[in-house]
Motif scaffolding. Structure first.
Motif, mmCIF file in Angstrom:
data_model
loop_
_atom_site.group_PDB
_atom_site.id
_atom_site.type_symbol
_atom_site.label_atom_id
_atom_site.label_comp_id
_atom_site.label_asym_id
_atom_site.label_seq_id
_atom_site.Cartn_x
_atom_site.Cartn_y
_atom_site.Cartn_z
ATOM 1 N N UNK A 22 0.813 -1.219 0.000
ATOM 2 C CA UNK A 22 0.000 0.000 0.000
ATOM 3 C C UNK A 22 0.845 1.267 0.000
ATOM 4 N N UNK A 23 2.140 1.150 -0.282
ATOM 5 C CA UNK A 23 2.980 2.331 -0.344
ATOM 6 C C UNK A 23 3.316 2.924 1.003
ATOM 7 N N UNK A 24 3.171 2.152 2.072
ATOM 8 C CA UNK A 24 3.426 2.709 3.394
ATOM 9 C C UNK A 24 4.901 2.702 3.765
ATOM 10 N N UNK A 25 5.720 1.908 3.067
ATOM 11 C CA UNK A 25 7.142 1.886 3.353
ATOM 12 C C UNK A 25 7.511 1.104 4.595
ATOM 13 N N UNK A 26 6.595 0.293 5.126
ATOM 14 C CA UNK A 26 6.895 -0.503 6.306
ATOM 15 C C UNK A 26 7.575 -1.804 5.880
ATOM 16 N N UNK A 27 8.563 -2.240 6.626
ATOM 17 C CA UNK A 27 9.193 -3.535 6.354
ATOM 18 C C UNK A 27 8.287 -4.660 6.799
ATOM 19 N N UNK A 28 7.707 -4.534 7.970
ATOM 20 C CA UNK A 28 6.839 -5.575 8.514
ATOM 21 C C UNK A 28 5.964 -4.908 9.556
ATOM 22 N N UNK A 56 -13.089 -6.789 4.523
ATOM 23 C CA UNK A 56 -14.090 -5.722 4.651
ATOM 24 C C UNK A 56 -13.442 -4.355 4.504
ATOM 25 N N UNK A 57 -12.316 -4.176 5.200
ATOM 26 C CA UNK A 57 -11.653 -2.869 5.215
ATOM 27 C C UNK A 57 -11.059 -2.531 3.857
ATOM 28 N N UNK A 58 -10.409 -3.501 3.226
ATOM 29 C CA UNK A 58 -9.760 -3.243 1.941
ATOM 30 C C UNK A 58 -10.778 -2.874 0.866
ATOM 31 N N UNK A 64 -14.241 3.902 -1.258
ATOM 32 C CA UNK A 64 -14.090 5.291 -0.831
ATOM 33 C C UNK A 64 -13.097 6.033 -1.723
ATOM 34 N N UNK A 65 -12.082 5.326 -2.204
ATOM 35 C CA UNK A 65 -11.088 5.958 -3.063
ATOM 36 C C UNK A 65 -11.699 6.459 -4.364
ATOM 37 N N UNK A 82 -9.146 10.125 3.879
ATOM 38 C CA UNK A 82 -8.541 9.780 5.159
ATOM 39 C C UNK A 82 -9.225 8.592 5.815
ATOM 40 N N UNK A 83 -10.537 8.513 5.687
ATOM 41 C CA UNK A 83 -11.254 7.351 6.210
ATOM 42 C C UNK A 83 -10.791 6.094 5.481
ATOM 43 N N UNK A 84 -10.639 6.201 4.157
ATOM 44 C CA UNK A 84 -10.137 5.069 3.393
ATOM 45 C C UNK A 84 -8.738 4.658 3.824
ATOM 46 N N UNK A 85 -7.884 5.620 4.106
ATOM 47 C CA UNK A 85 -6.535 5.311 4.564
ATOM 48 C C UNK A 85 -6.556 4.635 5.929
ATOM 49 N N UNK A 86 -7.453 5.061 6.802
ATOM 50 C CA UNK A 86 -7.605 4.373 8.087
ATOM 51 C C UNK A 86 -7.926 2.903 7.861
#
Length: 275
Positions: A22-28, A56-58, A64-65, A82-86
């Motif tokens: 999702x482009x968050x840049x997290x390793x894990x 459900x969330x995805x 929403x996007x 922002x709600x979608x990102x949450x």
């Protein structure tokens, strides 16, 4: 380890990673967290619970996007984004937890981008086309109320990771529900046209309520919220008319496959890509 500490660790970023995620840049997203399944917790059931909530969330986030550049005002476009990102954040953590405990070792990308529609277990209300703004906020009111009630219960989960994800999600979902409720009241108590559209949206959502109430025992809480909001907006309560089938068993509408095709297209075209 306290729930607060677990969540802070879950949310810790790692900028060196360049996977999709999702482009968050997290390793894990579970880096540094003790992911051992507690005694007495069935790992298969825990993984399944995480996957359905993540689906459900995805799917909700993807719908929403679709309001980006199309919302009635810039402020609402930002709010819906922002709600979608949450929701994307919730999905990512839940998929990561599922991959930790189901024995597959799969990451978030595998769940999000490389499963077909038949493998998704989201409720069908989440996958319906966005429709007009009234439909979107009515759906958001229903889904956020339902998800919030369930997450409040999950805060007491014997799995500390799931409990921490739920605790963080409760704060987000409380805002989601408030945002949607304010708009439903505003539209219901607004012009003749806005009232008509909101009333129609409630009728369109009604057939899908049964699936929500079957999945989790939160019916009374959700109905109480809907009754309070509809009364404030001068709107009728949606009449419960259940439809056969259920997204939880993989029985989806014809709308999910096109949504996933768009969501997954780039990742599937370049499955080894980094960015």
């Amino acid at each position: 380890m306290s729930d607060d500490h677990v969540y802070l660790t879950l949310a810790e970023g790692h900028e060196d990673d360049a996977r999709w995620a999702y482009g968050t840049g997290f390793e894990d997203p579970l880096h540094g967290v003790d992911t051992t399944v507690p005694d007495g917790v069935d790992a298969g059931e825990l993984a399944a619970s995480c996957v359905v909530l993540a689906d459900d969330a995805l799917v909700s986030a993807q719908r929403l996007a679709e309001w980006t550049t199309r919302a009635p005002e810039l402020e609402e476009e930002v709010a819906l984004a922002n709600i979608g990102l949450d929701l994307l954040g919730q999905a990512r953590l839940l998929y990561a937890r599922a991959g930790q405990v189901d024995g597959s070792g799969r990451g978030e990308d595998a769940y999000a981008y490389f499963r077909d529609a038949d493998d998704f277990r989201n409720v069908r209300l989440a996958e319906l086309p966005g429709g007009d703004f009234a439909f979107s906020v009515v759906r958001l009111l229903v889904l956020s109320s339902w998800r919030l009630a369930h997450f409040e219960r999950l805060m007491a989960s014997p799995d500390p990771v799931l409990a921490a994800i739920a605790a963080k999600g409760v704060k987000e979902l409380t805002y989601h529900r408030q945002y949607a409720a304010e708009w439903v009241v505003r539209l219901g108590d607004g012009t003749e046209e806005s009232h008509r559209r909101t009333r129609t949206a409630l009728e369109q959502v009604a057939p899908y309520l049964g699936e929500l109430f079957t999945a989790y025992d939160v019916r009374d809480e959700v109905v109480a919220v809907l009754r309070q909001v509809t009364e404030a907006g001068g709107l009728p309560m949606p009449v419960y008319r259940p439809l056969p089938g259920a997204g939880r068993s993989g029985d989806h509408t014809e709308h999910l496959a096109p949504l996933l095709a768009e969501l997954q297209s780039v990742a599937r075209a370049h499955p080894e890509a980094t960015w």
